[in-house]
Scaffold this active site. Structure first.
Site, PDB file in Angstrom:
ATOM      1  N   ASP A 117       0.884  -1.174   0.000  1.00  0.00           N
ATOM      2  CA  ASP A 117       0.000   0.000   0.000  1.00  0.00           C
ATOM      3  C   ASP A 117       0.915   1.216   0.000  1.00  0.00           C
ATOM      4  O   ASP A 117       1.504   1.564   1.022  1.00  0.00           O
ATOM      5  CB  ASP A 117      -0.888  -0.030   1.252  1.00  0.00           C
ATOM      6  CG  ASP A 117      -1.706   1.252   1.421  1.00  0.00           C
ATOM      7  OD1 ASP A 117      -1.742   2.070   0.479  1.00  0.00           O
ATOM      8  OD2 ASP A 117      -2.303   1.430   2.505  1.00  0.00           O
ATOM      9  N   LYS A 155       2.998  11.522  -3.528  1.00  0.00           N
ATOM     10  CA  LYS A 155       1.935  10.832  -4.267  1.00  0.00           C
ATOM     11  C   LYS A 155       0.920  11.823  -4.850  1.00  0.00           C
ATOM     12  O   LYS A 155       0.294  11.547  -5.870  1.00  0.00           O
ATOM     13  CB  LYS A 155       1.243   9.842  -3.323  1.00  0.00           C
ATOM     14  CG  LYS A 155       0.151   9.002  -3.953  1.00  0.00           C
ATOM     15  CD  LYS A 155      -0.324   7.972  -2.941  1.00  0.00           C
ATOM     16  CE  LYS A 155      -1.571   7.266  -3.379  1.00  0.00           C
ATOM     17  NZ  LYS A 155      -2.005   6.270  -2.395  1.00  0.00           N
ATOM     18  N   GLU A 205      -7.123   0.763  -4.350  1.00  0.00           N
ATOM     19  CA  GLU A 205      -7.082   0.639  -2.890  1.00  0.00           C
ATOM     20  C   GLU A 205      -8.405   0.149  -2.279  1.00  0.00           C
ATOM     21  O   GLU A 205      -8.401  -0.768  -1.447  1.00  0.00           O
ATOM     22  CB  GLU A 205      -6.649   1.968  -2.264  1.00  0.00           C
ATOM     23  CG  GLU A 205      -5.181   2.280  -2.514  1.00  0.00           C
ATOM     24  CD  GLU A 205      -4.832   3.743  -2.328  1.00  0.00           C
ATOM     25  OE1 GLU A 205      -5.683   4.518  -1.836  1.00  0.00           O
ATOM     26  OE2 GLU A 205      -3.707   4.128  -2.687  1.00  0.00           O
ATOM     27  N   ASP A 248     -12.628   5.376   1.592  1.00  0.00           N
ATOM     28  CA  ASP A 248     -11.172   5.371   1.743  1.00  0.00           C
ATOM     29  C   ASP A 248     -10.643   6.805   1.750  1.00  0.00           C
ATOM     30  O   ASP A 248     -10.468   7.417   0.699  1.00  0.00           O
ATOM     31  CB  ASP A 248     -10.558   4.554   0.586  1.00  0.00           C
ATOM     32  CG  ASP A 248      -9.044   4.450   0.669  1.00  0.00           C
ATOM     33  OD1 ASP A 248      -8.455   5.080   1.566  1.00  0.00           O
ATOM     34  OD2 ASP A 248      -8.452   3.748  -0.177  1.00  0.00           O
TER      35      ASP A 248
END
Length: 535
Positions: free
Chosen positions: A10, A72, A173, A195
């Site tokens: 992850d 990211k 994810e 999420d």
């Protein structure tokens, strides 16, 4: 353990996590200090080595211009994008322009691509797994936000390659979280995965049956997360300090980092205790050279008012996903929360109110995605594992048309893999090549979509205008990556394809980065000295 092994990673905005299937069970892998979540933070040290993880995060204060975090949020983006401008305003490290409108990070006389930065985090996760397992690891499933576009997915895959990993799959994810939730349970449910990570927000709706995981719809916002909650607290602290002292802490990047560190801690304290006592000792000096502290107290009600509009933004995304799946909140059987910020009472209470049910307990929001990635990596290596996974493309694939408009080719939330073909004709006599611009997004205006690239086709028969037909095939694979091919309908001859205006790396760039990554020494690791397998 099987002869071949693969891990699940992850790769988060704020924290990353690595997992492996051991004796049939997904196991989150700790490092030698017992830590299971690792800051997605890279600090470039003066003597040439690189520090990655929780130790690197401490350098955000002491060496802010040489320590990269929240990378990211920038991966796979163009330098001219609004998101990059936002980051430049607050980040202490240098964000500079590279070839083809790409984004690069300038640190210690060198510039790095975003995949190279992410590769260092992945290399650390690989090293953590190798130390634990006592053997080398070469294969992995890496997760990305469901709403990542093709450029962001490709950049993440490139990062895996640079880190020395064969990327078996790029997995969404929320889908990974659902895999971990459904593992070993005989359930038949319609679930929502909410999420909320450090930098991105996704929601996916899945139908889970026996060994079948089908994504019905997904939606998201790739610039909404816990970092934004921290920023609200930072603004509040800086404004209050300015009002009291007439000193603006935001003018100094060192002060800004102290504020950010204190804001993140305050967010966690408010979530756990309902109040946060904030102290930044020696944050600045006044005009007379006196050292000043910043002290404040933040309570739950203040914090909730600060961030309520951000929380509401997540539910607009939930509305969109439910509408795409043609469902209402009442049709949902269970809600899974993923990401550290979902521990905040305001999130849990708001989710409960929106879906009219308690979110599931007993699921670790920091580890569930990595565990699902490990399960998927194990399934891809083990032919006996019977898990059928159907994912969807999160964004509509489009082509540019005359006047700055676009035309749909593949709708969002279409199950992948998928391919669609469209026939084009030449627009003038004697035409030797055709240019087609490919976009992802939900607007019919090209400027409001993300441009994936400009594809040029040549090698077809030369003829009069409208006489030569070219069939272009658009394919989206299980990683969510777009491929384009074309052929001359009359002769069946495949034409060559080249892409320009991509912020991605060329094969030569990747090979050069792989070599550079091999030569980069991670502080605190000796990869040639692997211990025995951990129990």
């Amino acid at each position: 353990m099987a002869d071949d092994i693969a891990i699940g990673i992850d790769l988060g905005t704020s924290y990353s996590c690595v997992s492996v299937v051991h004796e049939g069970q997904p196991t989150v892998i700790p490092n030698e200090w017992g830590e299971t979540t690792h800051a997605s933070c890279v600090s470039f040290l003066e003597e040439g080595s690189v520090l990655v993880g929780n130790a690197a995060k401490k350098n955000i204060i002491t060496s802010p211009e040489n320590t990269v975090y929240s990378a990211k949020r920038l991966i796979g983006r163009y330098y001219f994008s609004d998101e990059v401008k936002k980051a430049q305003a607050v980040m202490p490290y240098r964000i500079v322009e590279g070839d083809n409108n790409s984004v690069r990070i300038g640190v210690r006389e060198r510039s790095y691509s975003l995949p190279e930065i992410s590769a260092l985090v992945l290399k650390e996760m690989k090293a953590v797994a190798e130390t634990y397992l006592g053997r080398e690891v070469h294969k992995a499933v890496i997760t990305v936000p469901a709403y990542f576009n093709d450029n962001q997915r490709q950049a993440t895959k490139d990062a895996g390659r640079i880190a020395g990993l064969e990327v078996l799959r790029i997995l969404n994810e929320p889908t990974a979280a659902a895999l971990a939730y459904g593992f070993g349970r005989d359930v038949n449910q319609r679930v929502v995965v909410y999420d909320l990570g450090g930098g991105t927000f996704d929601v996916s709706i899945l139908e889970i049956g026996k060994d079948v995981f089908e994504v019905l719809a997904t939606a998201g916002d790739t610039y909404l997360g816990g970092d934004d909650f921290d920023d609200r607290i930072m603004t509040w602290m800086a404004d209050d300090f300015l009002n009291r002292t007439r000193l603006d802490l935001r003018q100094n990047k060192y002060c800004l980092q102290m504020l950010k560190d204190a804001a993140e801690k305050a967010k966690i304290d408010v979530g756990q205790n309902g109040t946060a006592d904030i102290l930044c000792q020696g944050i600045c000096q006044d005009a007379n050279g006196n050292v000043m502290d910043l002290r404040n107290t933040l309570n739950q009600d203040q914090f909730n008012r600060m961030v309520m509009d951000l929380v509401q933004r997540t539910f607009k995304v939930c509305d969109e996903a439910l509408q795409s799946a043609r469902l209402t909140a009442a049709d949902i059987d269970a809600v899974i929360l993923v990401g550290g910020p979902t521990r905040l009472p305001i999130i849990r209470n708001s989710v409960k109110h929106y879906f009219q049910k308690e979110p599931l307990e007993g699921i670790n929001p920091d580890q569930v995605v990595a565990m699902g990635a490990a399960l998927q990596s194990h399934a891809l290596l083990d032919s006996k594992t019977e898990t059928f996974l159907v994912d969807v493309t999160p964004l509509t694939l489009r082509i540019g048309t005359v006047g700055g408009y676009t035309e749909k080719i593949i709708d969002k939330n279409t199950p992948v893999p998928i391919d669609r073909s469209k026939t084009f004709t030449t627009s003038r006599d004697g035409q030797e090549k055709v240019k087609i611009r490919v976009y992802q997004g939900e607007s019919n205006r090209a400027e409001e979509c993300e441009m994936l690239g400009e594809f040029e086709f040549s090698g077809f028969r030369i003829g009069y205008r409208g006489e030569v037909k070219i069939e272009v095939t658009f394919e989206i694979n299980t990683d969510g990556l777009v491929n384009v091919s074309a052929c001359d309908v009359e002769t069946g001859q495949k034409t060559s394809t080249t892409i320009t205006l991509s912020s991605g790396m060329t094969e030569a760039d990747i090979q050069q980065s792989i070599q550079s990554n091999r030569n980069t020494r991670l502080a605190g690791h000796n990869s040639s000295d692997l211990p025995a397998v951990a129990n």
